[in-house]
Design a protein around this motif. Structure first.
Motif, mmCIF file in Angstrom:
data_model
loop_
_atom_site.group_PDB
_atom_site.id
_atom_site.type_symbol
_atom_site.label_atom_id
_atom_site.label_comp_id
_atom_site.label_asym_id
_atom_site.label_seq_id
_atom_site.Cartn_x
_atom_site.Cartn_y
_atom_site.Cartn_z
ATOM 1 N N VAL A 1 -5.213 0.517 1.537
ATOM 2 C CA VAL A 1 -5.453 1.025 0.183
ATOM 3 C C VAL A 1 -6.593 2.046 0.191
ATOM 4 O O VAL A 1 -6.479 3.136 -0.395
ATOM 5 N N VAL A 2 -7.691 1.718 0.866
ATOM 6 C CA VAL A 2 -8.846 2.614 0.905
ATOM 7 C C VAL A 2 -8.490 3.906 1.642
ATOM 8 O O VAL A 2 -8.834 5.017 1.190
ATOM 9 N N PRO B 1 0.802 -1.235 0.000
ATOM 10 C CA PRO B 1 0.000 0.000 0.000
ATOM 11 C C PRO B 1 0.831 1.280 0.000
ATOM 12 O O PRO B 1 0.467 2.259 -0.663
ATOM 13 N N ALA B 2 1.952 1.295 0.722
ATOM 14 C CA ALA B 2 2.776 2.506 0.771
ATOM 15 C C ALA B 2 3.262 2.920 -0.611
ATOM 16 O O ALA B 2 3.539 4.107 -0.852
ATOM 17 N N SER B 3 3.352 1.963 -1.526
ATOM 18 C CA SER B 3 3.847 2.295 -2.869
ATOM 19 C C SER B 3 2.821 3.078 -3.685
ATOM 20 O O SER B 3 3.164 3.631 -4.731
ATOM 21 N N ILE B 4 1.564 3.131 -3.218
ATOM 22 C CA ILE B 4 0.584 4.000 -3.877
ATOM 23 C C ILE B 4 1.062 5.443 -3.795
ATOM 24 O O ILE B 4 1.063 6.186 -4.790
ATOM 25 N N GLU B 5 1.494 5.841 -2.616
ATOM 26 C CA GLU B 5 1.971 7.214 -2.421
ATOM 27 C C GLU B 5 3.246 7.474 -3.215
ATOM 28 O O GLU B 5 3.437 8.572 -3.762
ATOM 29 N N GLU B 6 4.127 6.469 -3.295
ATOM 30 C CA GLU B 6 5.358 6.624 -4.066
ATOM 31 C C GLU B 6 5.036 6.868 -5.543
ATOM 32 O O GLU B 6 5.580 7.790 -6.178
ATOM 33 N N LEU C 1 -9.505 7.566 -7.183
ATOM 34 C CA LEU C 1 -10.571 6.590 -7.368
ATOM 35 C C LEU C 1 -9.933 5.211 -7.473
ATOM 36 O O LEU C 1 -9.044 4.985 -8.295
ATOM 37 N N VAL C 2 -10.367 4.279 -6.642
ATOM 38 C CA VAL C 2 -9.880 2.906 -6.687
ATOM 39 C C VAL C 2 -10.701 2.131 -7.720
ATOM 40 O O VAL C 2 -11.935 2.108 -7.646
ATOM 41 N N SER D 1 -14.306 -6.762 0.428
ATOM 42 C CA SER D 1 -13.870 -6.116 -0.809
ATOM 43 C C SER D 1 -13.475 -4.669 -0.535
ATOM 44 O O SER D 1 -13.864 -4.061 0.470
ATOM 45 N N LEU D 2 -12.696 -4.106 -1.450
ATOM 46 C CA LEU D 2 -12.365 -2.692 -1.363
ATOM 47 C C LEU D 2 -13.636 -1.852 -1.459
ATOM 48 O O LEU D 2 -13.762 -0.809 -0.799
ATOM 49 N N TYR D 3 -14.595 -2.304 -2.261
ATOM 50 C CA TYR D 3 -15.856 -1.588 -2.387
ATOM 51 C C TYR D 3 -16.617 -1.584 -1.061
ATOM 52 O O TYR D 3 -17.168 -0.541 -0.659
ATOM 53 N N ALA D 4 -16.634 -2.706 -0.379
ATOM 54 C CA ALA D 4 -17.314 -2.758 0.912
ATOM 55 C C ALA D 4 -16.627 -1.858 1.930
ATOM 56 O O ALA D 4 -17.289 -1.235 2.774
ATOM 57 N N LEU D 5 -15.311 -1.775 1.862
ATOM 58 C CA LEU D 5 -14.552 -0.957 2.801
ATOM 59 C C LEU D 5 -14.609 0.525 2.453
ATOM 60 O O LEU D 5 -14.488 1.370 3.347
ATOM 61 N N GLY D 6 -14.786 0.844 1.174
ATOM 62 C CA GLY D 6 -14.785 2.247 0.754
ATOM 63 C C GLY D 6 -15.646 2.505 -0.449
ATOM 64 O O GLY D 6 -15.126 2.858 -1.517
ATOM 65 N N PRO D 7 -16.968 2.364 -0.346
ATOM 66 C CA PRO D 7 -17.832 2.554 -1.513
ATOM 67 C C PRO D 7 -17.808 3.976 -2.061
ATOM 68 O O PRO D 7 -18.167 4.195 -3.221
ATOM 69 N N ASP D 8 -17.358 4.924 -1.264
ATOM 70 C CA ASP D 8 -17.298 6.314 -1.705
ATOM 71 C C ASP D 8 -16.105 6.595 -2.612
ATOM 72 O O ASP D 8 -16.101 7.589 -3.356
ATOM 73 N N VAL D 9 -15.084 5.716 -2.584
ATOM 74 C CA VAL D 9 -13.872 5.951 -3.388
ATOM 75 C C VAL D 9 -13.556 4.792 -4.321
ATOM 76 O O VAL D 9 -12.480 4.754 -4.917
#
Length: 405
Positions: free
Chosen positions: A202-203, A160-165, A212-213, A231-239
């Motif tokens: 990630v979320v 996940p940290a590599s998203i910021e990189e 946007l994921v 799911s990522l959607y369940a954890l963050g449906p707004d993004v």
């Protein structure tokens, strides 16, 4: 009158069309070659696992009972009754219910990626992608003028940290980051499954950075033990826009998929669909609706999981026996793929040698956004029977030995 030749037409093509056949086209060509080839290339489901009689009966009933729907154009969002069925599916399997305007029916998973790209990407916008990741997605992003920047993966999948990189790299290069593309369940090509802890990260990062994921869940229903992780959607449906396909679990021939996410994005996707194929095929939609609503889809999953689990186990045994000291590989708990590391071998050269030996796979380079030379290969076990695994790996071993000299 002199006819216009290929050499005269080619420079008139759009720049995006001048690259020649894609890596995905090459995979499809290999997978249809037939003969004695042991084919580990395409991530195709095995049609022999489908209940063709049941599918035929379901199709006949759909046409007979609702011809005005099944044989007509559909709305760009999809047939309303199927959308309700799919919203119920998401609720039952993910514990979150998309709003009435938060879900669209698509023509498979690639169509969903295409619609998101049309809706989100301006020229030069950055898409953050895993390394490795699905090569077909790279093609779609680039064809809509997106620029791919690689995140980092390890033996547990996306870091996940590599998203910021990657986000900072894209900004420094003058490419505004818009979206991050993730395959969290039995990833293509690695076969890895992202942990719940990493999904939460990630979320959180996406919310903080305003990204946007794009969550590709093509293999979510194919955990061999039937388990699910939030799911990522369940954890963050707004993004998150979750993109799914029934090509792996229902039939690729019907080209059915879906996407759910923020209503603003889904509406833009629906408008984009009006300008592409207009709508997903109504016949496939009506068949799928009946298949799910009558319980056939849920009943079919244990059969598929069991068959693919057996094939995966057969491939793992064949790899241990045939390449145990020469390579390393992932041990997936679901999906269609394993990812090999073969030290000292150029995977593209190995692919050519392997075809001569009668075995096909996909070299690792195209699964990286920069198509870097590497020593990885992807093997798909979905379309190869257990009794062919040993012979396929024996041929692969001979191919490696030829390159080793």
């Amino acid at each position: 009158m002199t006819e216009i030749t290929h050499d005269e037409w080619y420079p008139r093509l759009a720049a995006r069309a001048q690259g020649g056949p894609s890596d995905l086209s090459a995979i499809l060509a290999l997978a249809s070659a037939g003969g004695d080839l042991v084919d580990f290339s395409g991530g195709f489901p095995d049609p022999s696992l489908y209940d063709t009689q049941l599918l035929g009966e379901t199709a006949s009933k759909a046409i007979a009972s609702k011809p005005e729907v099944a044989l007509q154009y559909a709305p760009n969002y999809g047939i309303a009754s199927l959308r309700e069925v799919l919203r119920g599916q998401v609720t039952r399997t993910q514990g979150v219910t998309p709003g009435a305007d938060d879900l669209i029916v698509t023509s498979g998973g690639v169509d969903a990626i295409t619609l998101v790209s049309k809706s989100m990407l301006d020229h030069g916008d950055a898409v953050l992608v895993e390394a490795p990741s699905y090569l077909g997605a790279f093609s779609v992003f680039r064809s809509h003028d997106g620029v791919c920047f690689s995140m980092r993966n390890d033996e547990d999948g996306l870091i996940p940290a590599s998203i910021e990189e990657a986000y900072e790299q894209a900004r420094a290069a003058g490419h505004p980051p818009k979206v991050v593309y993730v395959i969290p369940d039995f990833q293509n090509p690695s076969g890895l499954r992202l942990s719940l802890e990493r999904r939460r990260e990630v979320v959180e990062i996406a919310r903080r950075l305003g990204l946007l994921v794009l969550e590709d869940v093509a293999y979510r229903d194919l955990a061999f033990d039937g388990s699910y992780i939030d799911s990522l959607y369940a954890l963050g449906p707004d993004v998150t826009v979750q993109m799914g396909t029934f090509s792996k679990t229902f039939t690729p021939g019907t080209r059915m998929g879906w996407a759910c996410g923020p209503a603003t994005v889904i509406d833009a996707m629906a408008q984009a669909k009006t300008n592409t194929d207009q709508c997903a095929g109504a016949l496939g939609q009506t068949i799928l609706e009946s298949y799910i609503a009558e319980g056939h889809y849920a009943a079919s999953l244990p059969v598929l999981r069991g068959a693919y689990a057996a094939r995966c186990a057969g491939l793992m045994d064949a790899l241990t026996d045939g390449l145990g000291e020469r390579a390393s590989w992932t041990r997936p708990g679901g999906g269609f793929f394993t990812w090999l590391e073969i030290p000292g071998v150029d995977s593209k050269q190995l692919a050519a040698s392997a075809v001569e030996e009668g075995v096909a796979f996909v070299p690792g380079g195209p699964f990286f956004a920069d198509s870097r030379p590497n020593t990885n290969i992807r093997l798909s076990f979905s379309g190869t029977t257990v009794d062919r695994m040993g012979e396929g790996i024996a041929r692969l071993r001979r191919s490696i030995e030829r390159l080793d000299g």
